[in-house]
Design a protein around this motif. Structure first.
Motif, mmCIF file in Angstrom:
data_model
loop_
_atom_site.group_PDB
_atom_site.id
_atom_site.type_symbol
_atom_site.label_atom_id
_atom_site.label_comp_id
_atom_site.label_asym_id
_atom_site.label_seq_id
_atom_site.Cartn_x
_atom_site.Cartn_y
_atom_site.Cartn_z
ATOM 1 N N TYR A 80 0.849 -1.186 0.000
ATOM 2 C CA TYR A 80 0.000 0.000 0.000
ATOM 3 C C TYR A 80 0.887 1.240 0.000
ATOM 4 O O TYR A 80 2.106 1.157 0.143
ATOM 5 C CB TYR A 80 -0.932 0.008 1.220
ATOM 6 C CG TYR A 80 -0.229 0.063 2.553
ATOM 7 C CD1 TYR A 80 -0.125 1.259 3.266
ATOM 8 C CD2 TYR A 80 0.347 -1.075 3.116
ATOM 9 C CE1 TYR A 80 0.521 1.325 4.487
ATOM 10 C CE2 TYR A 80 0.997 -1.028 4.339
ATOM 11 C CZ TYR A 80 1.084 0.181 5.019
ATOM 12 O OH TYR A 80 1.733 0.234 6.217
ATOM 13 N N ARG A 209 -1.905 -2.983 -3.638
ATOM 14 C CA ARG A 209 -2.888 -1.901 -3.599
ATOM 15 C C ARG A 209 -2.267 -0.554 -3.977
ATOM 16 O O ARG A 209 -2.916 0.489 -3.849
ATOM 17 C CB ARG A 209 -3.526 -1.805 -2.220
ATOM 18 C CG ARG A 209 -4.052 -3.134 -1.681
ATOM 19 C CD ARG A 209 -5.013 -2.922 -0.536
ATOM 20 N NE ARG A 209 -6.303 -2.451 -1.025
ATOM 21 C CZ ARG A 209 -7.155 -1.743 -0.298
ATOM 22 N NH1 ARG A 209 -6.834 -1.396 0.953
ATOM 23 N NH2 ARG A 209 -8.316 -1.350 -0.810
ATOM 24 N N SER A 210 -1.024 -0.572 -4.439
ATOM 25 C CA SER A 210 -0.319 0.663 -4.768
ATOM 26 C C SER A 210 -0.265 0.916 -6.269
ATOM 27 O O SER A 210 -0.512 2.023 -6.730
ATOM 28 C CB SER A 210 1.096 0.614 -4.198
ATOM 29 O OG SER A 210 1.856 1.709 -4.632
#
Length: 216
Positions: A80, A209-210
């Motif tokens: 993330y 999620r990045s």
């Protein structure tokens, strides 16, 4: 003395900017480690099954089915972006009600794309668009992504984060030789994860999620 300090400060800012640009471009860093190509029918069937099971479970937000695909010993890594620099968290179980990070809920969307095996799309920060759309995994013997290693390197250099041997071993087990999957039917909706085989069984080892988001 002041001049030398100024030069050192400028060098640090340039280096930090380089790191920042690398994160913003959302380019998957590559390593030189090789892996075998998956091309036998039974291999393709096995990897297809774990990929499609995970996507169905994720989009229906089914914790039980998600956790059945997570290795009981190694768990899962979740990448993330809390700020300028990417980070990751190692988890033993997955829970839709406890997202990583807490401010970024797990979202669902409709998917009508069929899984294909081909080169993966790239997300271009200049246009905020993907180079292509679909549902794909690259199972060729190309260099594999080592995103976790890259994150640990930057966190060590800029935030003086130190990782113990257990974490290093777990990261290696989760990412080395894994296969990346990108489901991106639109620019706004996408799901990115890795799968890997452990002693004949396939598991989901990483949720990214990045990538696909160029915000700092």
């Amino acid at each position: 003395m002041i001049k030398n300090y100024g030069l050192a400060l400028i060098a640090f800012i340039v280096l930090l900017g380089s790191c920042n640009n690398s994160q913003k471009s959302a380019s998957a860093q590559q390593d030189t480690v090789k892996r075998a190509t998956l091309n036998k029918p039974e291999e393709i069937q096995q990897i297809s099954e774990v990929i499609t099971r995970f996507v169905r479970a994720y989009l229906s937000q089914d914790n039980e089915k998600i956790n059945a695909l997570i290795h009981p010993e190694h768990g899962m890594a979740i990448i993330y972006r809390p700020g300028v620099m990417d980070d990751f968290k190692l988890v033993d179980t997955f829970d839709f009600k406890s997202p990583v990070p807490e401010s970024y809920p797990y979202s669902t969307f409709q998917n009508d794309k069929m899984l294909t095996f081909e080169s993966l799309p790239e997300f271009k920060c200049e246009t905020d668009k993907w180079t292509k759309y679909g549902f794909s995994s690259d199972t060729t013997a190309k260099s594999v992504t080592h995103l976790l290693d890259t994150i640990m390197k930057y966190q060590g250099e800029f935030n003086e984060v130190k990782y113990d041997d257990k974490t290093l071993s777990r990261v290696s087990a989760l990412e080395d030789g894994s296969y990346r999957v990108i489901l991106n039917p639109t620019d706004e909706h996408f799901l990115i994860f890795h799968v890997k085989q452990f002693e004949g069984s396939w598991y989901v080892t990483l949720l990214d999620r990045s990538y696909g988001n160029c915000d700092a």
